[in-house]
Design a protein around this motif. Sequence first.
Motif: not given
Length: 158
Positions: A9, A11, A14, A38, A41, A44-45, A140-141, A143-144, A148
């Motif tokens: 996905t 980013p 957010c 975390t 992520a 990144t977002h 990371y996963e 949190t992402s 989303l």
Amino acid sequence: MSGDGAPTTEPVDCSDLRVAVVAASWHTEVMDGLLAGTRRALETHGVAEHRLERVPGTFELPVVASALAGKGYDAVVALGVVIRGGTPHFEYVCSAATDGLTRVALDHTVAIGFGVLTCDTDEQAFDRAGLEGSKEDKGYEATSAALLTARSIKQIRG
């Protein structure tokens, strides 16, 4: 390895989301890796600030996640690790954490990032913790995924 087939996905912004993280204290090195993932992520977002709460162990994640969800956070990321031992403790803690966090998500209609590692060995936990040499980055996963999902909930609510 369970990471096969994971979605890729891009980013998304957010930056308007209120995010909280609740993290267990057991297994310091693994938890440090999950927390670092975390933070990556969130950055990144576009999430500049978040609240971090530490709890003794994975069993305590749901009650603190519920308290945070009740304070209006759009997403709550729950991080923990449970490593199988020779007693049924593993099953009880994993079940309580999973059921409790699911209940928080549904009762509060809040995105929950499920960053709880449930592993048979220490090696499996290190492979998933996002540390140097790890095969996966579950902090990371999780949190992402929470971000989303929170974005989707916010769009549905208008």
